[in-house]
Design an enzyme around this catalytic site. Structure first.
Site, PDB file in Angstrom:
ATOM      1  N   ARG A   1     -10.725  -4.312   4.648  1.00 15.74           N
ATOM      2  CA  ARG A   1     -10.555  -2.903   4.276  1.00 15.74           C
ATOM      3  C   ARG A   1     -11.169  -2.571   2.914  1.00 15.74           C
ATOM      4  NH1 ARG A   1      -4.423  -2.035   4.599  1.00 15.74           N
ATOM      5  NH2 ARG A   1      -4.533  -4.190   3.861  1.00 15.74           N
TER       6      ARG A   1
ATOM      7  N   ASN B   1      -5.124  -0.908   8.795  1.00 17.42           N
ATOM      8  CA  ASN B   1      -4.781  -1.958   9.762  1.00 17.42           C
ATOM      9  C   ASN B   1      -3.808  -1.416  10.787  1.00 17.42           C
ATOM     10  OD1 ASN B   1      -6.278  -3.990   8.568  1.00 17.42           O
ATOM     11  ND2 ASN B   1      -4.568  -4.876   7.448  1.00 17.42           N
TER      12      ASN B   1
END
Length: 803
Positions: A26, A44
């Site tokens: 990320r 996520n």
């Protein structure tokens, strides 16, 4: 360069699947998107990573290309799916909170210490100087600490360690490489190490030395120390002290099996072993496995490290704790599993204090729990490629993408075998292999196997509609599979042991579902055949759906049943008597073989004559045992599985000028509908060479080369009768470097394409992958037939049976 976000540009949502959680994915996307001036978010969830982005389409395309081209070091992208997005998005790109959901992402394997963290631990100015639990998103524990997914700190054994303010700031900062590094810590807030006495010894005072420096000094003076590692305890000692190693063997009850070694750097390893470029790459990789290396460096370690073998198994430090421990040691350490012989490695602290107190004087421990036992992986380079012999730390549970056509398979579970057990989940076209479990005959190992079945079910939200088992009715894995199937109402599919070996090799090499059959050559110890006899030297024309047995090694009695696998002299007698029965001229009386002197041969002859506890087996493993016994190599008893074959290989690897092997006879057996490799000429030649004083190394080399040549000869003859262009090699005997490389070279010279193992073991550790492929093929074919309402089989061979 900065960009201006176009507010009214279309928005898209990208689903990124693969190993993309807990690996810095990320923040990497966040940095890329902000540099491109895009707005949106990345988060996520149970399926992986969700990317929602708005902006100029060319910049969005550039973002996706950069993600695919330059993901974080531990990430692996299986696929990216795109669709239009109609929801609201923030004006600046952000990292959003995780969303829980069905588990469809991947848990990363434990990763070796990265260079950046190692540099921090060496720098006195860093706050993690000499901190033995330093890690980031590029390295550190994963599988060994996880209890569930999504992979967050709360679902790991780091949960009891709240982050301090400084670590919290790093954890929340997308620009930091520790952003959402779930195992991150520092001396103020993380786990700590301590040195304890196990056997009543006093811990010496060492001035300003910390516990790791003190441990290093104790090792240097000859102590045996238990060390709590990543996925279990190790037992460590100075590998240059023969008296200490002898003591460790006696206390650990491990008579001869080779010990693994750890050294601080490649320069230390090169003092004792030759290391080529491929081996160096494996040693220094993120997997950091034990690599089997030729023991022909300028210096020698005591023979007690690996008695009689020409290889040593070395690894570099795998964790920060090991890294610090080895910094002050210019010697290699024995770093063997922390257990008594044949037991699984200990992971519980109380068990270590109780069970290792009679072996180690001290224990270097820490207060982070090990959630899941994970052994060290083992790799060997053969024919220029690294081959995984034991798949565990650093590799599991990374999935393997199944070949084309298998995306239609439902969730399946394959249970593996009895020895070197590992199970395999099939989910969404991928095969997820568990870490190496060990031998299920051991009660503690079987308990661990059942625990991991439940863990993987939770981690991957897996609900199998079919369970695949080995056809052997007494395998504990097969019995457990039937219990699991009853509990779930799932279909049971039985897969032939040696067919599963072939299918594993096909699946690993990406052989498509509808590809034509190959000739599978499977050489191993034993497996249950479809005629209720013991197989172990097989030539199967096979695809995923079925097989046809075309050739085998001539079956020979296993005198005493399972005792024959432990006592090589029994196999020598059986093979010599079988050769005499086959009419081998000039073969010496069995009593003239040194290994058979004083043995109860008359009793064994009666056992063979009456068929009492003397099952016939076409086992290649038992043939190796017999040849080893002929050379008086651990003839009476093997101290560990495969010892005789390993010692025989080491002899064969000696630099001797041998180019031609012994002749074995190729026989047609119309009564059995098979071609056979008979060994009668081999025994006459071996005895003649022994009588003439030919060295054991020459005899061992001739045996290996002769067996390789006979494999090629059988394949060449079969190719004139049945169509195939490709040959798949599998089974534990092909972990023998001399046999493997000789066979591969000769097959290629004969014009065959050869498929071999690399990512999964050729031994039974890879069996569950083949079972999974067979089970998936069985279900796919059955579904296709049901849809067509057509009884025509997709293969010329019998399918795996269902029960």
């Amino acid at each position: 360069m900065s960009f201006v976000t176009v507010e009214q540009s279309p928005a898209f949502e990208f689903r990124v699947r693969g190993r993309v959680q807990g690996v810095g994915f990320r923040p990497a996307v966040w940095r890329m998107a902000r540099e491109l001036g895009l707005s949106g978010e990345v988060l996520n969830d149970g399926e992986g990573v969700l990317l929602r982005v708005r902006g100029d389409q060319s910049r969005i395309a550039a973002l996706i290309q950069q993600i695919e081209r330059d993901p974080p070091p531990l990430a692996h992208i299986d696929g990216i799916e795109r669709r239009r997005y109609g929801g609201e998005l923030p004006h600046e790109f952000r990292i959003a909170e995780s969303i829980e959901g069905p588990a469809r992402t991947q848990v990363a394997p434990d990763a070796a210490l990265c260079a950046a963290c190692a540099a921090e631990m060496r720098d006195p100015g860093e706050r993690r100087y000499r901190y033995p639990f330093t890690n980031c998103t590029h390295c550190g524990p994963r599988l060994s600490i996880v209890t569930a997914i999504p992979y967050d700190r709360a679902t790991t054994t780091m949960r009891p360690f709240p982050l301090c303010a400084a670590c919290e700031a790093e954890y929340r900062n997308p620009k930091d490489r520790r952003f959402h590094a779930e195992a991150m810590a520092c001396p103020r807030c993380g786990p700590s190490a301590s040195l304890i006495a196990l056997s009543g010894c006093a811990i010496p005072r060492s001035g300003d030395a910390d516990v790791i420096e003190t441990t290093a000094r104790l090792l240097a003076r000859g102590e045996i120390i238990a060390i709590k590692g990543l996925g279990g305890y190790h037992l460590a000692c100075d590998a240059t002290r023969p008296e200490t190693i002898v003591r460790l063997r006696r206390l650990k009850r491990r008579d001869a099996k080779p010990f693994a070694l750890m050294a601080r750097e490649l320069a230390v390893i090169r003092r004792f072993c030759a290391v080529d470029a491929v081996e160096e790459r494996e040693l220094t990789s993120v997997h950091a496995p034990i690599v089997l290396l030729r023991a022909d460096g300028p210096a020698r370690l005591p023979d007690t490290v690996a008695p009689g073998l020409d290889t040593l198994g070395f690894m570099l430090p795998t964790t920060p704790l090991h890294f610090l421990l080895l910094q002050g040691l210019d010697i290699p350490l024995v770093m063997t599993s922390g257990n008594l012989s044949d037991e699984p490695a200990i992971i519980d602290d109380a068990d270590a204090r109780r069970d290792l107190a009679d072996v180690a004087s001290f224990a270097l421990v820490h207060d982070r729990a090990i959630a899941n036992r994970v052994d060290d992986s083992v790799v060997r380079v053969m024919s220029g490629r690294p081959r995984v012999l034991r798949r565990a730390r650093g590799y599991a549970p990374s999935p393997l993408r199944l070949p084309a056509g298998f995306d239609r398979a439902p969730d399946l579970l394959a249970m593996g075998g009895e020895l070197k057990a590992a199970f395999c989940l099939v989910k969404e076209g991928q095969a997820i292999l568990s870490q190496h479990q060990g031998d299920l005959e051991n009660a503690a190992t079987f308990d661990d196997y059942r625990k991991n079945l439940a863990l993987y079910e939770r981690m991957f939200d897996h609900a199998p509609s079919a369970i695949v088992i080995d056809r052997h009715p007494e395998y504990l894995s097969s019995k457990r599979g039937r219990i699991e199937a009853d509990r779930r109402g799932a279909l049971v599919i039985e897969a032939l042991h040696h067919h599963a070996h072939v299918a594993a090799c096909l699946a690993e090499n990406g052989r498509s579902f509808d590809a034509p059959p190959v000739l599978g050559v499977v050489l191993d110890g034993l497996g249950f055949g479809d005629d209720n006899t013991i197989w172990g030297g097989e030539f199967l024309l096979a695809d995923y759906v079925g097989y046809e047995r075309l050739a085998r090694l001539t079956p020979v009695a296993m005198l005493g049943g399972s005792r024959a696998a432990r006592e090589p002299w029994r196999n020598l007698y059986a093979h010599v008597m079988a050769a005499k029965a086959a009419g081998a001229a000039g073969l010496a009386d069995p009593s003239k073989w040194a290994a058979l002197n004083g043995k109860p041969l008359a009793l064994l002859e009666r056992m063979m004559a009456r068929g009492i506890n003397a099952p016939l087996a076409s086992s290649c493993g038992r043939l190796f045992d017999a040849v080893a016994a002929a050379l008086d190599i651990c003839a009476d008893r093997q101290a560990y599985e495969g010892e005789a074959a390993a010692l025989l290989e080491s002899l064969a690897a000696t630099r001797v000028d041998v180019r031609e092997g012994y002749d074995l006879e190729i026989l047609d057996r119309p009564d059995a509908g098979l071609m056979e490799i008979g060994s009668a000429p081999l025994w006459r030649a071996i005895f003649d060479d022994l009588q003439r004083g030919v060295s054991a190394a020459v005899i061992a080399r001739r045996f290996h080369l002769g067996l390789a040549q006979s494999i090629v000869e059988v394949a060449t003859r079969l190719a004139t009768r049945r169509y195939f262009e490709t040959i798949a090699l599998s089974g534990g005997c092909f972990q023998n470097r001399v046999l493997f490389e000789s066979t591969v070279e000769r097959l290629r010279e004969a014009g065959f394409k050869t498929l071999t193992h690399a990512q999964v073991p050729a031994n039974d550790g890879g069996l569950s992958l083949g079972q999974a492929a067979i089970g998936a093929a069985h279900v796919i074919r059955a579904n296709a037939i049901a849809i067509r309402k057509d009884k025509t089989c997709a293969s010329a061979f019998p399918a795996a049976s269902s029960a």
